[in-house]
Scaffold this motif. Structure first.
Motif, PDB file in Angstrom:
ATOM      1  N   MET A  87       0.841  -1.181   0.000  1.00  0.00           N
ATOM      2  CA  MET A  87       0.000   0.000   0.000  1.00  0.00           C
ATOM      3  C   MET A  87       0.883   1.239   0.000  1.00  0.00           C
ATOM      4  O   MET A  87       1.889   1.297   0.680  1.00  0.00           O
ATOM      5  CB  MET A  87      -0.907  -0.030   1.231  1.00  0.00           C
ATOM      6  N   ILE A  88       0.501   2.222  -0.734  1.00  0.00           N
ATOM      7  CA  ILE A  88       1.229   3.479  -0.801  1.00  0.00           C
ATOM      8  C   ILE A  88       0.616   4.435   0.213  1.00  0.00           C
ATOM      9  O   ILE A  88      -0.593   4.656   0.219  1.00  0.00           O
ATOM     10  CB  ILE A  88       1.160   4.073  -2.222  1.00  0.00           C
ATOM     11  N   ASP A  89       1.456   5.005   1.056  1.00  0.00           N
ATOM     12  CA  ASP A  89       0.962   5.956   2.055  1.00  0.00           C
ATOM     13  C   ASP A  89       0.955   7.358   1.463  1.00  0.00           C
ATOM     14  O   ASP A  89       1.984   7.842   0.996  1.00  0.00           O
ATOM     15  CB  ASP A  89       1.840   5.930   3.305  1.00  0.00           C
ATOM     16  N   ILE A  90      -0.201   7.975   1.470  1.00  0.00           N
ATOM     17  CA  ILE A  90      -0.323   9.358   1.026  1.00  0.00           C
ATOM     18  C   ILE A  90      -1.057  10.136   2.111  1.00  0.00           C
ATOM     19  O   ILE A  90      -1.895   9.591   2.823  1.00  0.00           O
ATOM     20  CB  ILE A  90      -1.053   9.481  -0.326  1.00  0.00           C
TER      21      ILE A  90
ATOM     22  N   HIS B  23      -6.499  12.746 -19.772  1.00  0.00           N
ATOM     23  CA  HIS B  23      -6.534  11.440 -20.433  1.00  0.00           C
ATOM     24  C   HIS B  23      -5.288  10.645 -20.049  1.00  0.00           C
ATOM     25  O   HIS B  23      -5.378   9.480 -19.649  1.00  0.00           O
ATOM     26  CB  HIS B  23      -6.635  11.609 -21.941  1.00  0.00           C
ATOM     27  N   LYS B  24      -4.128  11.273 -20.141  1.00  0.00           N
ATOM     28  CA  LYS B  24      -2.872  10.625 -19.783  1.00  0.00           C
ATOM     29  C   LYS B  24      -2.834  10.292 -18.289  1.00  0.00           C
ATOM     30  O   LYS B  24      -2.415   9.204 -17.895  1.00  0.00           O
ATOM     31  CB  LYS B  24      -1.687  11.518 -20.167  1.00  0.00           C
ATOM     32  N   GLN B  25      -3.288  11.216 -17.451  1.00  0.00           N
ATOM     33  CA  GLN B  25      -3.281  10.984 -16.006  1.00  0.00           C
ATOM     34  C   GLN B  25      -4.199   9.828 -15.632  1.00  0.00           C
ATOM     35  O   GLN B  25      -3.848   8.991 -14.798  1.00  0.00           O
ATOM     36  CB  GLN B  25      -3.695  12.257 -15.269  1.00  0.00           C
ATOM     37  N   LEU B  26      -5.374   9.764 -16.255  1.00  0.00           N
ATOM     38  CA  LEU B  26      -6.297   8.671 -15.958  1.00  0.00           C
ATOM     39  C   LEU B  26      -5.725   7.330 -16.397  1.00  0.00           C
ATOM     40  O   LEU B  26      -5.870   6.326 -15.701  1.00  0.00           O
ATOM     41  CB  LEU B  26      -7.654   8.907 -16.621  1.00  0.00           C
ATOM     42  N   GLU B  27      -5.063   7.308 -17.555  1.00  0.00           N
ATOM     43  CA  GLU B  27      -4.411   6.070 -17.998  1.00  0.00           C
ATOM     44  C   GLU B  27      -3.344   5.648 -16.994  1.00  0.00           C
ATOM     45  O   GLU B  27      -3.256   4.475 -16.635  1.00  0.00           O
ATOM     46  CB  GLU B  27      -3.775   6.261 -19.376  1.00  0.00           C
ATOM     47  N   THR B  28      -2.533   6.596 -16.542  1.00  0.00           N
ATOM     48  CA  THR B  28      -1.473   6.292 -15.584  1.00  0.00           C
ATOM     49  C   THR B  28      -2.058   5.800 -14.266  1.00  0.00           C
ATOM     50  O   THR B  28      -1.616   4.783 -13.718  1.00  0.00           O
ATOM     51  CB  THR B  28      -0.591   7.530 -15.346  1.00  0.00           C
ATOM     52  N   LEU B  29      -3.067   6.503 -13.732  1.00  0.00           N
ATOM     53  CA  LEU B  29      -3.696   6.084 -12.485  1.00  0.00           C
ATOM     54  C   LEU B  29      -4.347   4.710 -12.630  1.00  0.00           C
ATOM     55  O   LEU B  29      -4.281   3.887 -11.719  1.00  0.00           O
ATOM     56  CB  LEU B  29      -4.733   7.117 -12.033  1.00  0.00           C
ATOM     57  N   CYS B  30      -4.961   4.442 -13.764  1.00  0.00           N
ATOM     58  CA  CYS B  30      -5.588   3.141 -14.011  1.00  0.00           C
ATOM     59  C   CYS B  30      -4.543   2.028 -14.022  1.00  0.00           C
ATOM     60  O   CYS B  30      -4.729   0.992 -13.386  1.00  0.00           O
ATOM     61  CB  CYS B  30      -6.341   3.185 -15.336  1.00  0.00           C
ATOM     62  N   HIS B  31      -3.424   2.253 -14.720  1.00  0.00           N
ATOM     63  CA  HIS B  31      -2.361   1.239 -14.767  1.00  0.00           C
ATOM     64  C   HIS B  31      -1.771   0.989 -13.386  1.00  0.00           C
ATOM     65  O   HIS B  31      -1.506  -0.155 -13.013  1.00  0.00           O
ATOM     66  CB  HIS B  31      -1.263   1.632 -15.755  1.00  0.00           C
ATOM     67  N   LEU B  32      -1.574   2.065 -12.612  1.00  0.00           N
ATOM     68  CA  LEU B  32      -1.051   1.896 -11.258  1.00  0.00           C
ATOM     69  C   LEU B  32      -2.026   1.125 -10.376  1.00  0.00           C
ATOM     70  O   LEU B  32      -1.622   0.248  -9.608  1.00  0.00           O
ATOM     71  CB  LEU B  32      -0.745   3.258 -10.635  1.00  0.00           C
ATOM     72  N   ALA B  33      -3.308   1.439 -10.482  1.00  0.00           N
ATOM     73  CA  ALA B  33      -4.312   0.727  -9.685  1.00  0.00           C
ATOM     74  C   ALA B  33      -4.379  -0.745 -10.075  1.00  0.00           C
ATOM     75  O   ALA B  33      -4.472  -1.628  -9.211  1.00  0.00           O
ATOM     76  CB  ALA B  33      -5.684   1.383  -9.861  1.00  0.00           C
TER      77      ALA B  33
ATOM     78  N   VAL C 160      -0.615  -7.109  -7.522  1.00  0.00           N
ATOM     79  CA  VAL C 160       0.338  -7.376  -6.453  1.00  0.00           C
ATOM     80  C   VAL C 160      -0.400  -7.828  -5.195  1.00  0.00           C
ATOM     81  O   VAL C 160       0.014  -8.779  -4.537  1.00  0.00           O
ATOM     82  CB  VAL C 160       1.215  -6.123  -6.163  1.00  0.00           C
ATOM     83  N   ALA C 161      -1.486  -7.174  -4.861  1.00  0.00           N
ATOM     84  CA  ALA C 161      -2.258  -7.540  -3.670  1.00  0.00           C
ATOM     85  C   ALA C 161      -2.802  -8.964  -3.797  1.00  0.00           C
ATOM     86  O   ALA C 161      -2.818  -9.712  -2.820  1.00  0.00           O
ATOM     87  CB  ALA C 161      -3.413  -6.554  -3.459  1.00  0.00           C
ATOM     88  N   ARG C 162      -3.223  -9.358  -4.981  1.00  0.00           N
ATOM     89  CA  ARG C 162      -3.725 -10.708  -5.193  1.00  0.00           C
ATOM     90  C   ARG C 162      -2.613 -11.745  -5.045  1.00  0.00           C
ATOM     91  O   ARG C 162      -2.842 -12.853  -4.546  1.00  0.00           O
ATOM     92  CB  ARG C 162      -4.385 -10.831  -6.554  1.00  0.00           C
ATOM     93  N   LEU C 163      -1.407 -11.415  -5.494  1.00  0.00           N
ATOM     94  CA  LEU C 163      -0.284 -12.331  -5.363  1.00  0.00           C
ATOM     95  C   LEU C 163       0.118 -12.527  -3.911  1.00  0.00           C
ATOM     96  O   LEU C 163       0.531 -13.594  -3.497  1.00  0.00           O
ATOM     97  CB  LEU C 163       0.924 -11.814  -6.156  1.00  0.00           C
ATOM     98  N   ILE C 164      -0.011 -11.473  -3.122  1.00  0.00           N
ATOM     99  CA  ILE C 164       0.366 -11.544  -1.715  1.00  0.00           C
ATOM    100  C   ILE C 164      -0.628 -12.394  -0.918  1.00  0.00           C
ATOM    101  O   ILE C 164      -0.252 -13.056   0.028  1.00  0.00           O
ATOM    102  CB  ILE C 164       0.470 -10.118  -1.119  1.00  0.00           C
TER     103      ILE C 164
END
Length: 108
Positions: free
Chosen positions: A1-4, A87-97, A103-107
């Motif tokens: 998890m990323i802390d913000i 558009h670019k930001q949403l693509e980036t946020l979607c890929h990160l999510a 990763v969470a599923r693998l853990i």
């Protein structure tokens, strides 16, 4: 998890106002940037609405000072640039999510 936390810098010119993990982010322009002087106070919210069909929503609110020259021109330029950048930001946020979900599923 990323802390913000509120106050963290996002996308160089924004600071985090609020975050609901896995659902939404609200950002506001940092007053110490050149972009703040050009476009004024801008608040942007990104949210994911899950109604069996994931939807990504973006809302932007501009608080331009009254009486400034070229206010409408600046707003139009900002809207055009935001259309491209969001558009670019949403693509980036979607890929990160998606990556964090994998990763969470693998853990588990």
């Amino acid at each position: 998890m990323i802390d913000i936390e509120p106050g963290d810098t996002f996308m160089t010119i924004f600071k985090l106002v609020t975050a609901e993990p896995g659902h939404s982010l609200t950002l506001r322009t940092r007053p110490d940037t050149g972009w703040f002087r050009v476009f004024g106070d801008v608040v942007v919210s990104y949210s994911i609405e899950d109604d069996q069909h994931e939807r990504f929503l973006v809302a932007a609110i501009w608080f331009s000072p009254i009486g400034r020259r070229f206010t409408m021109l600046r707003r139009n330029i900002l809207a055009l640039g935001d259309t491209i950048m969001m558009h670019k930001q949403l693509e980036t946020l979607c890929h990160l999510a998606q990556r964090l979900t994998r990763v969470a599923r693998l853990i588990e």
